[in-house]
Write an enzyme that holds these catalytic residues in place. Structure first.
Site, mmCIF file in Angstrom:
data_model
loop_
_atom_site.group_PDB
_atom_site.id
_atom_site.type_symbol
_atom_site.label_atom_id
_atom_site.label_comp_id
_atom_site.label_asym_id
_atom_site.label_seq_id
_atom_site.Cartn_x
_atom_site.Cartn_y
_atom_site.Cartn_z
ATOM 1 N N LYS A 22 -38.082 19.496 68.160
ATOM 2 C CA LYS A 22 -37.293 19.613 66.920
ATOM 3 C C LYS A 22 -36.488 20.909 66.902
ATOM 4 O O LYS A 22 -35.296 20.913 66.651
ATOM 5 C CB LYS A 22 -38.239 19.578 65.708
ATOM 6 C CG LYS A 22 -37.573 20.002 64.403
ATOM 7 C CD LYS A 22 -38.516 19.949 63.225
ATOM 8 C CE LYS A 22 -39.379 21.163 62.992
ATOM 9 N NZ LYS A 22 -38.698 22.314 62.351
ATOM 10 N N ASN A 23 -37.167 22.035 67.179
ATOM 11 C CA ASN A 23 -36.510 23.332 66.991
ATOM 12 C C ASN A 23 -35.520 23.675 68.103
ATOM 13 O O ASN A 23 -34.792 24.657 68.002
ATOM 14 C CB ASN A 23 -37.558 24.434 66.825
ATOM 15 C CG ASN A 23 -38.278 24.301 65.492
ATOM 16 O OD1 ASN A 23 -37.819 23.579 64.602
ATOM 17 N ND2 ASN A 23 -39.412 24.975 65.362
ATOM 18 N N ARG A 92 -33.859 24.422 56.034
ATOM 19 C CA ARG A 92 -33.285 25.770 56.184
ATOM 20 C C ARG A 92 -32.439 25.888 57.441
ATOM 21 O O ARG A 92 -31.494 26.678 57.485
ATOM 22 C CB ARG A 92 -34.402 26.818 56.268
ATOM 23 C CG ARG A 92 -35.269 26.908 55.049
ATOM 24 C CD ARG A 92 -36.394 27.868 55.312
ATOM 25 N NE ARG A 92 -35.886 29.186 55.649
ATOM 26 C CZ ARG A 92 -35.532 30.099 54.764
ATOM 27 N NH1 ARG A 92 -35.654 29.872 53.496
ATOM 28 N NH2 ARG A 92 -35.067 31.263 55.167
ATOM 29 N N CYS A 116 -39.067 29.827 51.209
ATOM 30 C CA CYS A 116 -39.630 28.603 51.766
ATOM 31 C C CYS A 116 -41.043 28.443 51.220
ATOM 32 O O CYS A 116 -41.503 29.257 50.417
ATOM 33 C CB CYS A 116 -39.580 28.607 53.281
ATOM 34 S SG CYS A 116 -40.932 29.443 54.045
ATOM 35 N N ARG A 121 -38.621 34.407 53.492
ATOM 36 C CA ARG A 121 -37.830 34.093 54.701
ATOM 37 C C ARG A 121 -36.348 34.479 54.553
ATOM 38 O O ARG A 121 -35.460 33.621 54.446
ATOM 39 C CB ARG A 121 -37.954 32.611 55.067
ATOM 40 C CG ARG A 121 -39.276 32.281 55.699
ATOM 41 C CD ARG A 121 -39.373 30.839 56.105
ATOM 42 N NE ARG A 121 -38.770 30.542 57.392
ATOM 43 C CZ ARG A 121 -38.698 29.320 57.899
ATOM 44 N NH1 ARG A 121 -39.152 28.291 57.245
ATOM 45 N NH2 ARG A 121 -38.173 29.136 59.088
ATOM 46 N N ASP A 304 -46.210 28.542 64.830
ATOM 47 C CA ASP A 304 -46.164 27.124 64.441
ATOM 48 C C ASP A 304 -47.424 26.362 64.844
ATOM 49 O O ASP A 304 -47.562 25.176 64.525
ATOM 50 C CB ASP A 304 -44.935 26.438 65.056
ATOM 51 C CG ASP A 304 -43.644 26.878 64.388
ATOM 52 O OD1 ASP A 304 -43.710 27.469 63.293
ATOM 53 O OD2 ASP A 304 -42.567 26.651 64.973
ATOM 54 N N ARG A 396 -41.093 15.692 58.696
ATOM 55 C CA ARG A 396 -39.976 16.534 59.133
ATOM 56 C C ARG A 396 -40.127 16.920 60.602
ATOM 57 O O ARG A 396 -39.136 17.245 61.254
ATOM 58 C CB ARG A 396 -39.927 17.836 58.314
ATOM 59 C CG ARG A 396 -39.543 17.619 56.875
ATOM 60 C CD ARG A 396 -39.376 18.945 56.187
ATOM 61 N NE ARG A 396 -38.478 19.803 56.949
ATOM 62 C CZ ARG A 396 -38.349 21.113 56.760
ATOM 63 N NH1 ARG A 396 -39.058 21.703 55.836
ATOM 64 N NH2 ARG A 396 -37.518 21.821 57.493
HETATM 65 N N1 EPU Z 1 -36.505 37.236 59.455
HETATM 66 C C1 EPU Z 1 -35.918 38.187 58.645
HETATM 67 N N2 EPU Z 1 -34.555 38.149 58.495
HETATM 68 C C2 EPU Z 1 -33.781 37.219 59.105
HETATM 69 C C3 EPU Z 1 -34.386 36.259 59.937
HETATM 70 C C4 EPU Z 1 -35.761 36.289 60.095
HETATM 71 O O1 EPU Z 1 -36.598 39.041 58.083
HETATM 72 O O2 EPU Z 1 -32.560 37.248 58.935
HETATM 73 C C5 EPU Z 1 -37.967 37.280 59.641
HETATM 74 C C6 EPU Z 1 -38.646 36.036 59.044
HETATM 75 O O3 EPU Z 1 -38.889 36.167 57.661
HETATM 76 C C7 EPU Z 1 -39.912 35.979 59.855
HETATM 77 C C8 EPU Z 1 -39.457 36.438 61.239
HETATM 78 O O4 EPU Z 1 -38.251 37.169 61.022
HETATM 79 O O5 EPU Z 1 -40.879 36.860 59.360
HETATM 80 C C9 EPU Z 1 -39.193 35.325 62.234
HETATM 81 O O6 EPU Z 1 -38.273 34.399 61.739
HETATM 82 P P1 EPU Z 1 -37.279 33.613 62.672
HETATM 83 O O7 EPU Z 1 -35.896 33.889 62.231
HETATM 84 O O8 EPU Z 1 -37.624 33.844 64.097
HETATM 85 O O9 EPU Z 1 -37.621 32.099 62.294
HETATM 86 P P2 EPU Z 1 -36.602 30.927 62.048
HETATM 87 O O10 EPU Z 1 -35.529 30.949 63.038
HETATM 88 O O11 EPU Z 1 -36.255 30.867 60.605
HETATM 89 C C10 EPU Z 1 -37.814 29.280 63.686
HETATM 90 C C11 EPU Z 1 -38.438 27.935 63.589
HETATM 91 C C12 EPU Z 1 -39.718 28.020 62.800
HETATM 92 C C13 EPU Z 1 -40.645 29.004 63.491
HETATM 93 C C14 EPU Z 1 -39.956 30.360 63.669
HETATM 94 C C15 EPU Z 1 -40.778 31.361 64.445
HETATM 95 C C16 EPU Z 1 -36.527 26.473 63.653
HETATM 96 C C17 EPU Z 1 -35.644 25.499 62.952
HETATM 97 N N3 EPU Z 1 -37.498 27.020 62.944
HETATM 98 O O12 EPU Z 1 -37.542 29.679 62.341
HETATM 99 O O13 EPU Z 1 -40.299 26.721 62.849
HETATM 100 O O14 EPU Z 1 -41.818 29.169 62.738
HETATM 101 O O15 EPU Z 1 -38.701 30.178 64.346
HETATM 102 O O16 EPU Z 1 -41.056 30.889 65.715
HETATM 103 O O17 EPU Z 1 -36.353 26.732 64.832
HETATM 104 C C18 EPU Z 1 -41.566 24.904 62.080
HETATM 105 O O18 EPU Z 1 -41.084 24.213 63.000
HETATM 106 O O19 EPU Z 1 -42.556 24.531 61.399
HETATM 107 C C19 EPU Z 1 -40.984 26.209 61.779
HETATM 108 C C20 EPU Z 1 -41.173 26.824 60.641
#
Ligand code: EPU
Length: 416
Positions: A22-23, A92, A116, A121, A304, A396
């Site tokens: 998915k991701n 998101r 979220c 987030r 995850d 999802r």
């Molecule tokens: N963060 C910030 N500011 C930002 C972006 C991130 O503070 O601008 C913080 C977040 O709050 C968090 C950390 O950085 O504490 C990591 O967040 P990241 O941006 O890496 O996560 P994401 O890209 O929003 C993806 C996956 C998530 C997975 C995370 C971590 C997708 C669509 N989502 O989210 O997947 O948990 O990376 O590996 O790729 C899931 O599939 O259940 C899921 C939540």
């Protein structure tokens, strides 16, 4: 609202074919916007989130078909550079359109994601990355409105190696003028999959899989035929399902290299693991052993899979500790697991788990995708009947979840 009704107690045995990730699929599908023409993206899991992405691409102006895990996307006319609130609030990852729309059109209006299920987030890193490339970013009526004449390459150090912000910046930078260097970039396999996709379309990105990505901007990209990598989180969820029920499982179509830390942790818990090319076999003969684990950015143990690991350790022999360093507050599954008889205390971002011999079925509610999966695993090993509510979260992220679990010998059915 649909629920799962689960009778616990059967051990899970058999084979599961793992879907596309998915991701990895979400950013690749969105990145097709950058290269006008008809793309064929294979091994796309049929999930609520990929169907939402199809809708998003259609709103932007693409023509999309989705059959047999193949998405065909014609991005010739993507002239509505907007991601509306209705879609962003359900997914998101819609925020991923910011970079490609800015790269191709120099303008994007993307609804600002709210909090979220488990916390705020923020998206500040995404926004400062776009600003570093020269975009002007404003907030108007709940939308991020970003504009630029031409993005210009830059050197940017992420304050945290965010997966989403790395993906967004990569997609923005491929069509920028000059060279961009992303320091402290995310190293997750899903980002490497995006790099592979972009390079196949004609982008020039080096440093794949490292914390420093270098992108030499090019003038245009072309459409491609591309296949999504296997889902390491779906794979890890089924491995833990077999371990928690003391079963024996073979996963097909997996990438064992993406699961290094997960397999190491499962071996510590007492599982016997064999790897053969794209197959992983796991056998758990005894009650799991207690361990201490930390969820970290890749190549660490994935956040995850943290909820599913806590479910497993809740029936382990002895006391375990699990810390999440990626999301300090991703523990909404804990009070639900406690409803099933788990003994878990929270200390900041650390769960302290005193393993119990037996969980007992009951009604619980999914707070999010992975927490929902963890509750299903706990219900599969609990004595008696559990009703797991709000399973739209699970839909999802897991294709054919209950069919796969039923084929392995679990007693689970969907009900309205
Ligand atoms: N963060 C910030 N500011 C930002 C972006 C991130 O503070 O601008 C913080 C977040 O709050 C968090 C950390 O950085 O504490 C990591 O967040 P990241 O941006 O890496 O996560 P994401 O890209 O929003 C993806 C996956 C998530 C997975 C995370 C971590 C997708 C669509 N989502 O989210 O997947 O948990 O990376 O590996 O790729 C899931 O599939 O259940 C899921 C939540």
């Amino acid at each position: 609202m649909e629920k799962f009704i689960i009778e616990g107690g059967n051990s899970l045995n058999g084979t599961v074919e793992i879907s596309g990730a998915k991701n990895a699929a979400l950013p690749v599908l969105i990145a097709t916007i950058l290269a006008p023409g008809v793309h064929t993206i294979r091994n796309v899991p049929n999930l609520r989130d990929t169907r939402t992405t199809k809708k998003l691409l259609e709103i932007i102006g693409a023509k999309v078909t989705f059959e047999n895990n193949i998405m065909q996307i014609d991005t010739t006319n993507c002239d509505n550079p907007v991601a509306p609130y209705d879609l962003v609030k359900t997914m998101r990852a819609s925020f991923y359109v910011l970079g490609p729309l800015l790269g191709r059109y120099g303008t994007a209006t993307v609804s600002l994601p709210g909090g979220c299920a488990w916390g705020p987030r923020p998206v500040d890193i995404h926004l400062s990355a776009m600003e570093a490339l020269g975009a002007k970013v404003d907030l108007a009526s709940g939308n991020i409105v970003a504009t630029v004449d031409k993005l210009v390459g830059t050197e940017f150090e992420m304050r945290f190696p965010s997966v989403g912000a790395t993906g967004n910046m990569l997609m923005a930078a491929v069509l920028a003028e000059g060279t961009t260097i992303i320091k402290n970039a995310a190293k997750e396999p899903e980002i490497s999959c995006l790099v592979d996709f972009l390079n196949e379309t004609g982008a020039k990105i080096s440093g794949k899989g490292t914390a420093e990505l270098t992108i030499e901007g090019v003038n245009e990209l072309h459409p491609v035929d591309f296949s999504i990598i296997p889902d390491r989180i779906e794979a890890g969820t089924f491995l833990i399902a077999a371990a928690i029920t003391q079963g024996e499982i073979t996963l097909k179509n997996v990438e064992p290299d993406h699961l290094g830390k997960v397999l190491e942790i499962l071996e510590q818990v007492g599982a016997e693991i064999q790897i053969r090319q794209n197959e992983i076999r796991l056998k758990q003969e005894n009650r799991p052993k207690s361990i201490n684990a930390v969820a970290e950015v890749y190549p660490g143990f994935p956040t995850d899979l943290q909820p599913q690991l806590i479910a497993l350790l809740s029936v382990a022999k002895g006391n375990s500790r699990v810390i999440d360093t990626v999301y300090n507050d991703r523990f909404k599954h804990v009070p639900e697991l406690v409803r099933l008889g788990a003994k878990i205390a929270m200390d900041d971002n650390m769960a302290v788990i005193s393993g119990v011999k037996q969980l007992a079925g009951g009604p619980v509610m999914c707070p999010d995708i992975r927490a929902g999966a963890a509750l299903v695993l706990a219900a599969l090993v609990a004595e008696g009947t559990s009703v797991v509510d709000r399973i739209y979260h699970i839909d999802r992220g897991y294709e054919n979840f209950e069919e796969n679990l039923t084929n392995l010998g679990g007693t689970i059915r969907r009900s309205d």
